[in-house]
Design an enzyme around this catalytic site. Structure first.
Site, PDB file in Angstrom:
ATOM      1  CG  HIS A 153       4.303  -1.412  15.299  1.00 41.23           C
ATOM      2  ND1 HIS A 153       3.937  -2.724  15.103  1.00 41.23           N
ATOM      3  CD2 HIS A 153       3.148  -0.708  15.292  1.00 41.23           C
ATOM      4  CE1 HIS A 153       2.626  -2.803  14.970  1.00 41.23           C
ATOM      5  NE2 HIS A 153       2.115  -1.595  15.080  1.00 41.23           N
ATOM      6  CG  ASP A 361      14.233  -4.795  15.107  1.00 41.75           C
ATOM      7  OD1 ASP A 361      13.181  -4.190  14.875  1.00 41.75           O
ATOM      8  OD2 ASP A 361      14.804  -5.529  14.288  1.00 41.75           O
TER       9      ASP A 361
HETATM   10  P1  ADQ Z   1      10.294  -4.080  10.701  1.00 36.76           P
HETATM   11  O1  ADQ Z   1      11.384  -3.116  11.023  1.00 36.76           O
HETATM   12  O2  ADQ Z   1       9.877  -4.106   9.291  1.00 36.76           O
HETATM   13  O3  ADQ Z   1       9.005  -3.858  11.610  1.00 36.76           O
HETATM   14  P2  ADQ Z   1      10.408  -6.986  11.487  1.00 36.76           P
HETATM   15  O4  ADQ Z   1       9.745  -7.130  12.794  1.00 36.76           O
HETATM   16  O5  ADQ Z   1      11.582  -7.869  11.356  1.00 36.76           O
HETATM   17  O6  ADQ Z   1      10.914  -5.517  11.163  1.00 36.76           O
HETATM   18  O7  ADQ Z   1       9.321  -7.337  10.408  1.00 36.76           O
HETATM   19  C1  ADQ Z   1       9.660  -7.490   9.133  1.00 36.76           C
HETATM   20  C2  ADQ Z   1       8.607  -8.305   8.412  1.00 36.76           C
HETATM   21  O8  ADQ Z   1       8.895  -8.161   7.057  1.00 36.76           O
HETATM   22  C3  ADQ Z   1       8.697  -9.780   8.771  1.00 36.76           C
HETATM   23  O9  ADQ Z   1       7.425 -10.355   8.748  1.00 36.76           O
HETATM   24  C4  ADQ Z   1       9.566 -10.344   7.639  1.00 36.76           C
HETATM   25  O10 ADQ Z   1       9.244 -11.656   7.255  1.00 36.76           O
HETATM   26  C5  ADQ Z   1       9.284  -9.399   6.496  1.00 36.76           C
HETATM   27  N1  ADQ Z   1      10.526  -9.221   5.699  1.00 36.76           N
HETATM   28  C6  ADQ Z   1      11.696  -8.694   6.095  1.00 36.76           C
HETATM   29  N2  ADQ Z   1      12.603  -8.749   5.099  1.00 36.76           N
HETATM   30  C7  ADQ Z   1      11.985  -9.338   4.064  1.00 36.76           C
HETATM   31  C8  ADQ Z   1      12.391  -9.693   2.748  1.00 36.76           C
HETATM   32  N3  ADQ Z   1      13.625  -9.460   2.293  1.00 36.76           N
HETATM   33  N4  ADQ Z   1      11.482 -10.287   1.973  1.00 36.76           N
HETATM   34  C9  ADQ Z   1      10.231 -10.511   2.419  1.00 36.76           C
HETATM   35  N5  ADQ Z   1       9.794 -10.210   3.633  1.00 36.76           N
HETATM   36  C10 ADQ Z   1      10.662  -9.628   4.456  1.00 36.76           C
HETATM   37  C11 ADQ Z   1       8.600  -2.947  12.641  1.00 36.76           C
HETATM   38  C12 ADQ Z   1       9.580  -2.811  13.801  1.00 36.76           C
HETATM   39  C13 ADQ Z   1       9.870  -4.170  14.402  1.00 36.76           C
HETATM   40  C14 ADQ Z   1       8.560  -4.849  14.829  1.00 36.76           C
HETATM   41  C15 ADQ Z   1       7.551  -4.819  13.695  1.00 36.76           C
HETATM   42  C16 ADQ Z   1       6.186  -5.309  14.162  1.00 36.76           C
HETATM   43  O11 ADQ Z   1      10.778  -2.177  13.388  1.00 36.76           O
HETATM   44  O12 ADQ Z   1      10.745  -4.055  15.511  1.00 36.76           O
HETATM   45  O13 ADQ Z   1       8.831  -6.191  15.166  1.00 36.76           O
HETATM   46  O14 ADQ Z   1       7.385  -3.511  13.189  1.00 36.76           O
HETATM   47  O15 ADQ Z   1       5.759  -4.633  15.292  1.00 36.76           O
END
Ligand code: ADQ
Length: 457
Positions: A153, A361
């Site tokens: 991921h 990311d």
């Molecule tokens: P993350 O690093 O966690 O994931 P991201 O892809 O942005 O990053 O996913 C975060 C998820 O958590 C999103 O669905 C978002 O809505 C939720 N989230 C973030 N902050 C939040 C908050 N304050 N309150 C509630 N919900 C929140 C890892 C990798 C990413 C990759 C994903 C999926 O680092 O690059 O996109 O896995 O593969």
């Protein structure tokens, strides 16, 4: 064929706040009858070693507890203090403590011991993310012959960065024990293929095939997507609207810029705040009229670097407010907690700009959720880091260099004054792309690649 998923954490049906990824994976298992293995999230002085089993809606969940030592070495240690920073290009933050890798390896071996007896020869096994890289090899050693797939991921770093890892060859060999290795972008695939070639693999870049150590491995990009309709539905739901009214109370007529992240140093938050400060300094017409709402949910609170970033951000937000606030306007609202998905969807929709500026990311789902939640009659603008995997699919966003504060400030200004027709045009193309490669497309493509392995055999 039954689908068996292994991931560090398991979203059991009891956990209400399952994210989009959890729902997507569960959907895949429901389609084929499935089993989901992982850590329960509990740390126990003497974990039993036997999985806790729950079944619901055609999916069986099997979770195990970790001991404090396992948790320290595997989760807080090698996974989150070595692999996470290094794979996000933070070699300066990566701990190279030789005691942690064996602990990480032992937890992977424990996963394999628990999983192997329940696997059947025509299962498809799909392992997720950097916590479980050695699991495939452990399963092979336990005699498992079925197709094994792995999806990373997070980014796979450029070879020169990756090779800063003391045991990089070992880790790459672990990856080459799978039949299918999936990454978020083509850039990640190419970086891994370069390493595979350097450690003796015979690489065909055009097909992403590696012959190494007596095996054939297929590497490809499977960019993860979201459930677009879910987000647009959530953004319009009455509960989102009611909550929104309360939450936005006090912002007046301000134009909203929104940032939503886990509180992680990879997300570029200090530079993001600096860019917002620069916007207010260089484009003073925005003073009193624009507010940055930054929602940053704390994670990995036992890892010292996460405590540091939290302090840094509190100081930065206070500094901007101290410099620019008026008695009736506070430029930065900085909130340190997680929000429900419905609340997030409402806030995304209310925001004129979605600001997503990670330094690195794998993908970044917030960028996609922001677009999905917009109102097509009056959509907001996404400002997106060139170093998020999502940038490879979303070139109708305003793409910025997150290290270049002036560039980000100028893009914010452009987004804030962008005419409706341009906003609509960009949004339409973005949302069409999200629909074409959504969460169902993602999981089906990966499972199909794994099923292909079984067919060829
Ligand atoms: P993350 O690093 O966690 O994931 P991201 O892809 O942005 O990053 O996913 C975060 C998820 O958590 C999103 O669905 C978002 O809505 C939720 N989230 C973030 N902050 C939040 C908050 N304050 N309150 C509630 N919900 C929140 C890892 C990798 C990413 C990759 C994903 C999926 O680092 O690059 O996109 O896995 O593969």
């Amino acid at each position: 064929m039954r689908l068996v998923v292994a991931s560090n954490r398991v979203a059991t049906p009891a956990q209400q706040s399952s994210g989009g990824l959890a729902v997507g994976l569960r959907g895949a298992m429901q389609e084929n009858g499935g089993l989901w293995f992982g850590w329960s999230g509990d740390v126990k002085a003497r974990p039993s070693g036997r999985p806790r089993i729950v079944s619901a809606d055609g999916v069986t969940y099997a979770t195990i507890d970790l001991s404090p030592e396992e948790h320290d070495l595997y989760y807080n240690g090698y996974a989150n203090r070595t692999l996470w920073p290094l794979f996000h290009y933070r070699v300066d933050l990566a701990a190279f403590d030789r005691a942690e890798y064996p602990g990480y390896q032992r937890v992977n071996a424990k996963f394999a011991r628990v999983m192997a007896p329940s696997l059947k020869k025509d299962d498809l096994v799909w392992v997720h993310d950097y916590h479980l890289i050695p699991l495939g090899e452990e399963l092979r050693s336990a005699g498992c012959r079925m197709p094994l797939g792995f999806f990373l991921h997070i980014p796979f770093p450029a070879p020169e960065v990756y090779k800063a890892l003391y045991n990089y060859k070992r880790l790459a060999r672990h990856l080459l024990c799978y039949d299918v290795v999936g990454f978020q972008t083509r850039t990640d695939v190419d970086a891994f293929l370069a390493i595979a070639a350097q450690i003796g693999g015979d690489v065909d870049s055009a097909t992403g095939t590696v012959q190494a150590f007596g095996r054939t491995v297929r590497c490809a990009a499977f960019p993860i997507g979201i459930d677009v309709d879910e987000f647009s539905r959530l953004a319009e739901s009455p509960s989102a609207k009611a909550q929104l009214k309360r939450q936005l109370n006090g912002l007046g007529e301000s134009n909203l810029i929104i940032g939503v992240d886990r509180l992680d140093y990879s997300k570029g938050l200090p530079d993001r705040l600096a860019a917002f400060e620069r916007l207010l300094a260089d484009y003073p017409a925005n003073r009193r009229r624009v507010t940055l709402l930054q929602i940053a949910a704390p994670t990995r609170v036992d890892v010292p670097e996460y405590v540091d970033i939290r302090h840094e951000l509190e100081t930065a937000a206070g500094h901007i407010n101290g410099r620019f606030a008026e008695f009736d306007w506070e430029p930065v609202r900085y909130i340190n907690r997680a929000y429900k998905r419905s609340s997030l969807a409402g806030l995304y929709r209310a925001a004129r700009v979605g600001l997503v500026t990670p330094h690195r990311d794998g993908m970044n789902l917030v960028a996609k959720e922001y677009v999905a939640a917009q109102d097509e009659r009056d959509p907001g603008v996404l400002v997106l880091s060139q170093f998020a995997g999502a940038a490879a699919q979303m070139d109708d966003a305003l793409i910025v260099n997150p290290y270049d504060i002036q560039d980000v400030a100028a893009a914010l200004q452009r987004a804030l004054v962008m005419p409706l027709a341009e906003r609509q045009g960009r949004w339409r193309r973005l949302v069409d792309g999200l629909r074409a490669e959504d969460i169902v497309w993602w999981r089906r493509s990966f499972v199909e690649a794994l099923a292909g392995v079984a067919r060829r055999r």
